[in-house]
Design a protein around this motif. Structure first.
Motif, PDB file in Angstrom:
ATOM      1  N   GLU A  17     -25.523  -4.806 -34.820  1.00  0.00           N
ATOM      2  CA  GLU A  17     -25.334  -3.683 -35.739  1.00  0.00           C
ATOM      3  C   GLU A  17     -23.850  -3.443 -36.000  1.00  0.00           C
ATOM      4  O   GLU A  17     -23.441  -3.143 -37.132  1.00  0.00           O
ATOM      5  N   TYR A  18     -23.044  -3.582 -34.963  1.00  0.00           N
ATOM      6  CA  TYR A  18     -21.595  -3.429 -35.123  1.00  0.00           C
ATOM      7  C   TYR A  18     -21.054  -4.459 -36.113  1.00  0.00           C
ATOM      8  O   TYR A  18     -20.312  -4.113 -37.036  1.00  0.00           O
ATOM      9  N   PHE A  19     -21.403  -5.724 -35.929  1.00  0.00           N
ATOM     10  CA  PHE A  19     -20.879  -6.760 -36.823  1.00  0.00           C
ATOM     11  C   PHE A  19     -21.376  -6.583 -38.250  1.00  0.00           C
ATOM     12  O   PHE A  19     -20.650  -6.877 -39.195  1.00  0.00           O
ATOM     13  N   TRP A  32     -17.324   0.030 -28.556  1.00  0.00           N
ATOM     14  CA  TRP A  32     -17.089   0.484 -27.188  1.00  0.00           C
ATOM     15  C   TRP A  32     -18.427   0.703 -26.494  1.00  0.00           C
ATOM     16  O   TRP A  32     -18.985   1.790 -26.538  1.00  0.00           O
ATOM     17  N   ASP A  33     -18.954  -0.345 -25.876  1.00  0.00           N
ATOM     18  CA  ASP A  33     -20.150  -0.215 -25.051  1.00  0.00           C
ATOM     19  C   ASP A  33     -21.249   0.579 -25.753  1.00  0.00           C
ATOM     20  O   ASP A  33     -21.768   1.565 -25.225  1.00  0.00           O
ATOM     21  N   GLY A  34     -21.593   0.152 -26.953  1.00  0.00           N
ATOM     22  CA  GLY A  34     -22.678   0.787 -27.687  1.00  0.00           C
ATOM     23  C   GLY A  34     -22.264   1.860 -28.670  1.00  0.00           C
ATOM     24  O   GLY A  34     -23.093   2.360 -29.429  1.00  0.00           O
ATOM     25  N   GLU A  35     -21.000   2.228 -28.660  1.00  0.00           N
ATOM     26  CA  GLU A  35     -20.503   3.214 -29.610  1.00  0.00           C
ATOM     27  C   GLU A  35     -19.548   2.527 -30.579  1.00  0.00           C
ATOM     28  O   GLU A  35     -18.861   1.570 -30.221  1.00  0.00           O
ATOM     29  N   ILE A  36     -19.490   3.038 -31.809  1.00  0.00           N
ATOM     30  CA  ILE A  36     -18.641   2.458 -32.851  1.00  0.00           C
ATOM     31  C   ILE A  36     -17.670   3.522 -33.326  1.00  0.00           C
ATOM     32  O   ILE A  36     -18.062   4.643 -33.645  1.00  0.00           O
ATOM     33  N   TYR A  37     -16.385   3.140 -33.381  1.00  0.00           N
ATOM     34  CA  TYR A  37     -15.333   4.061 -33.825  1.00  0.00           C
ATOM     35  C   TYR A  37     -14.602   3.454 -35.016  1.00  0.00           C
ATOM     36  O   TYR A  37     -14.169   2.305 -34.959  1.00  0.00           O
ATOM     37  N   TYR A  85      -8.326  -3.431 -32.418  1.00  0.00           N
ATOM     38  CA  TYR A  85      -7.398  -3.405 -33.554  1.00  0.00           C
ATOM     39  C   TYR A  85      -6.198  -2.525 -33.200  1.00  0.00           C
ATOM     40  O   TYR A  85      -6.161  -1.344 -33.560  1.00  0.00           O
ATOM     41  N   PRO A  86      -5.190  -3.054 -32.514  1.00  0.00           N
ATOM     42  CA  PRO A  86      -3.999  -2.240 -32.236  1.00  0.00           C
ATOM     43  C   PRO A  86      -3.215  -2.009 -33.521  1.00  0.00           C
ATOM     44  O   PRO A  86      -3.413  -2.703 -34.525  1.00  0.00           O
ATOM     45  N   SER A 119      -7.704  11.862 -30.634  1.00  0.00           N
ATOM     46  CA  SER A 119      -9.022  11.336 -30.287  1.00  0.00           C
ATOM     47  C   SER A 119      -8.971  10.039 -29.492  1.00  0.00           C
ATOM     48  O   SER A 119      -9.947   9.669 -28.847  1.00  0.00           O
ATOM     49  N   SER A 120      -7.837   9.326 -29.519  1.00  0.00           N
ATOM     50  CA  SER A 120      -7.786   8.016 -28.852  1.00  0.00           C
ATOM     51  C   SER A 120      -6.792   7.941 -27.696  1.00  0.00           C
ATOM     52  O   SER A 120      -6.744   6.930 -27.005  1.00  0.00           O
TER      53      SER A 120
END
Length: 196
Positions: A17-19, A32-37, A85-86, A119-120
């Motif tokens: 789903e992320y891709f 991040w381990d099942g979460e998308i930011y 993505y830095p 937030s980060s």
């Protein structure tokens, strides 16, 4: 046993789903381990600092064997798949990339720069830093505040430990020994003013 509502995730996303989301448009996302930011669309200060850092690095590295990259370049993180993505990065010598489901992720950065946002900030100081430390080529990690002139600089020492140096002086320079250049704090924060 009662569960704290803050500990329950609203949604869990698979890597597939992320891709699908990552390839659907121009925005950049981190998994991040099942979460998308979403990593796109930061503040005005974030954008100014990111550009300033990339320009200063590119100018300082001109004619050498190292190259600066913008936030559009993914960095492969072996312990935190698939990649991050830095805001800026630098690689030296032969550039090495790993294709991760259609995304070319740099695998040999020497420097990684993150511009902090509310937030980060905690994630950048802890989880991301831990993931970046698993990259064998990495020697410098910069965390750049956007609400005040302050940079945290982690440098890998000869014994593989990481030394931390915090700088808040706009007249100071940050030596990047591995890159044979330095970043001036005034260049990082050019175009911004902060309350006294």
């Amino acid at each position: 046993m009662a569960t704290n509502p803050k500990d329950v995730r609203q949604n869990y996303y698979s890597l597939d789903e992320y891709f699908a989301l990552e390839h659907a448009g121009d925005a950049r996302y981190e998994y991040w381990d099942g979460e998308i930011y979403c990593m796109s669309g930061g503040s005005r200060a974030h954008g100014i600092i990111s550009v300033n850092v990339v320009v200063a690095l590119a100018n300082g590295l001109r004619g050498g064997r190292c190259r600066a990259f913008t936030a559009d370049t993914a960095i492969w993180t072996p312990t935190l798949p698939p990649y991050r993505y830095p805001d800026a990065s630098v690689a030296c010598g032969e550039l090495q990339f790993k294709n991760v489901r259609g995304v070319d992720a740099l695998i040999n950065p020497v420097l990684i720069v993150e511009v902090l946002s509310p937030s980060s900030a905690a994630r950048d100081h802890e989880d991301k830093f831990a993931a970046y430390q698993a990259i064998t080529s990495l020697r410098d990690y910069l965390l750049v505040a956007q609400d005040v002139a302050r940079v945290t600089h982690y440098t890998q020492r000869a014994d593989d430990a990481w030394a931390r140096r915090d700088t808040a002086d706009l007249d100071a320079t940050l030596p990047l020994a591995q890159l044979h250049c330095e970043l001036r704090m005034c260049d990082i924060y050019e175009g911004l003013t902060f309350p006294a």
